[in-house]
Motif scaffolding. Structure first.
Motif, PDB file in Angstrom:
ATOM      1  N   LYS A  45       0.873  -1.174   0.000  1.00 19.82           N
ATOM      2  CA  LYS A  45       0.000   0.000   0.000  1.00 19.82           C
ATOM      3  C   LYS A  45       0.912   1.226   0.000  1.00 19.82           C
ATOM      4  N   GLU A  46       0.433   2.272  -0.659  1.00 22.36           N
ATOM      5  CA  GLU A  46       1.218   3.506  -0.678  1.00 22.36           C
ATOM      6  C   GLU A  46       1.556   3.958   0.753  1.00 22.36           C
ATOM      7  N   ALA A  47       0.557   3.847   1.605  1.00 25.92           N
ATOM      8  CA  ALA A  47       0.741   4.304   2.988  1.00 25.92           C
ATOM      9  C   ALA A  47       1.880   3.555   3.672  1.00 25.92           C
ATOM     10  N   TYR A  50       5.251   4.800   2.235  1.00 28.49           N
ATOM     11  CA  TYR A  50       5.724   6.103   2.709  1.00 28.49           C
ATOM     12  C   TYR A  50       6.152   6.068   4.169  1.00 28.49           C
ATOM     13  N   SER A  51       5.440   5.246   4.935  1.00 33.93           N
ATOM     14  CA  SER A  51       5.875   5.092   6.336  1.00 33.93           C
ATOM     15  C   SER A  51       7.302   4.569   6.369  1.00 33.93           C
ATOM     16  N   PHE A  53       9.556   4.849   3.988  1.00 34.29           N
ATOM     17  CA  PHE A  53      10.471   5.896   3.518  1.00 34.29           C
ATOM     18  C   PHE A  53      10.834   6.855   4.644  1.00 34.29           C
ATOM     19  N   ARG A  54       9.812   7.282   5.376  1.00 32.99           N
ATOM     20  CA  ARG A  54      10.059   8.239   6.463  1.00 32.99           C
ATOM     21  C   ARG A  54      10.986   7.642   7.517  1.00 32.99           C
TER      22      ARG A  54
ATOM     23  N   GLY B  58      -5.120   1.233  -3.778  1.00 34.65           N
ATOM     24  CA  GLY B  58      -3.689   1.031  -3.568  1.00 34.65           C
ATOM     25  C   GLY B  58      -3.084   2.000  -2.559  1.00 34.65           C
ATOM     26  N   ILE B  59      -3.778   3.088  -2.312  1.00 36.75           N
ATOM     27  CA  ILE B  59      -3.252   4.082  -1.360  1.00 36.75           C
ATOM     28  C   ILE B  59      -3.278   3.524   0.055  1.00 36.75           C
ATOM     29  N   VAL B  62      -3.942   5.855   5.220  1.00 37.21           N
ATOM     30  CA  VAL B  62      -2.893   6.837   5.499  1.00 37.21           C
ATOM     31  C   VAL B  62      -3.030   7.462   6.893  1.00 37.21           C
ATOM     32  N   LEU B  65       0.020   7.190   9.028  1.00 33.01           N
ATOM     33  CA  LEU B  65       1.095   8.040   8.514  1.00 33.01           C
ATOM     34  C   LEU B  65       0.864   9.503   8.892  1.00 33.01           C
TER      35      LEU B  65
END
Lengths: 109, 218
Positions: A45-47, A50-51, A53-54, B58-59, B62, B65
């Protein structure tokens, strides 16, 4: 499948570092690569991405910079640092070790 | 247009997050990647509606995050501890300066230079106190709701109130001490009372500084 994806998620950082060893990349490209390499069986998942990556950026394993796309939104590229390479090597060793232990504990006979 | 729908969806995800550089960066990154994915799927021959759904699903979630980004704005304990020590050091130095300042007059036997030094010490002390109170990290909210905002406001209020009364409490005894020192050493009784007017001005300036600070935060 859920155990599989849990297991895999635990190694997101290592997977990302591995991909960045070859060349700098951005989120979608990394995810696409993961999906293609696993024949579509696994996709982050994108989320989650990014987690990771951070997290990696915070501990100095990767660094980021903005691309100079002329059309549309800018992409954020990531590159692995020297420390990141060391983390990758360490994680790989740890994984090999864990794999051996798990094999030993789980296999029949 | 599906691309606009994606953009709107992402904007919506971030709608209740306080803007910051990290948040903007994340949004831009997410947008760029989502659009790339969409283009890719279309290129592979996927119908637009399906491609849109695939991008959105796909996102993923969030919220974790985003709350992480919110949390980054909060103080971590080490920083708090550091600033507490720094604050204590600054206040101690200021108080030390106040206490030893009459020595300048006493040692110099009431000369002009001693007087200048005396005021210099006090001014430095006051400056330290003001600097300390202005740079003190404030309580940072972790949730954008009414209760948190109220608590933040309360903390600010309490902080600046206690600071103000502390400064007043230091200021006036010092002025009285200074009045007697100046008067006894110089014998200028006819003029030395002016220091009380200076004190009133100082008090006014201090309360003005606090009001400006409060105003800045609104």
């Amino acid at each position: 499948m859920s155990i599989t994806s849990d297991l895999l998620r635990g190694h997101t950082d290592t997977i990302i570092l591995r991909l960045l060893l070859n060349r700098d990349s951005y989120g979608y490209e990394i995810n696409k690569y993961i999906s293609e390499k696993t024949d579509g069986a696994y996709e982050l998942k994108e989320a989650t991405l990014y987690s990771a990556f951070r997290r990696l950026e915070e501990n100095g394993s990767i660094s980021s910079y903005w691309g100079d796309e002329t059309t549309g939104a800018r992409r954020r590229y990531y590159s692995i640092t020297r420390q990141g390479r060391a983390v990758y090597e360490q994680n790989k060793t740890d994984w090999e070790e864990a794999k051996t232990i798990l094999d030993e504990l789980i296999k029949e006979g | 247009m599906m691309k606009e729908k994606i953009t709107a969806h992402i904007a919506n995800l971030f709608s209740d997050v306080p803007a910051s550089r990290q948040v903007n960066d994340l949004r831009e990154e997410l947008l760029a990647n989502s659009l790339s994915k969409y283009d890719d799927l279309i290129e592979q021959g996927m119908p637009p509606e399906e491609a849109y759904k695939s991008v959105i699903s796909g996102i993923g979630d969030v919220s974790g995050l985003l709350s992480q980004l919110r949390a980054q704005k909060m103080m971590d304990p080490i920083l708090i501890e550091k600033s507490r020590i720094r604050s204590a050091v600054l206040v101690s130095i200021a108080v030390l300066l106040f206490i030893i300042s009459p020595l300048a007059v006493i040692i110099s036997d009431g000369s002009k230079l001693g007087m200048i030094f005396f005021f210099f010490l006090i001014a430095t002390g006051v400056a330290l106190l003001i600097f300390n109170s202005m740079t003190k990290p404030r309580y940072v909210k972790d949730e954008d709701n009414f209760v948190e905002e109220f608590r933040e406001w309360q903390v600010e209020n309490r902080q600046s109130k206690s600071m103000r009364s502390a400064i007043s409490a230091i200021l006036w005894p010092l002025i009285v001490v200074a009045y007697f020192i100046i008067s006894f050493f110089f014998g200028q009784w006819h003029i030395s009372w002016l220091i009380f007017i200076v004190g009133v001005c100082l008090e006014g300036i201090i309360s003005l500084i606090f009001q400006i600070r409060m105003g800045d935060k609104k």
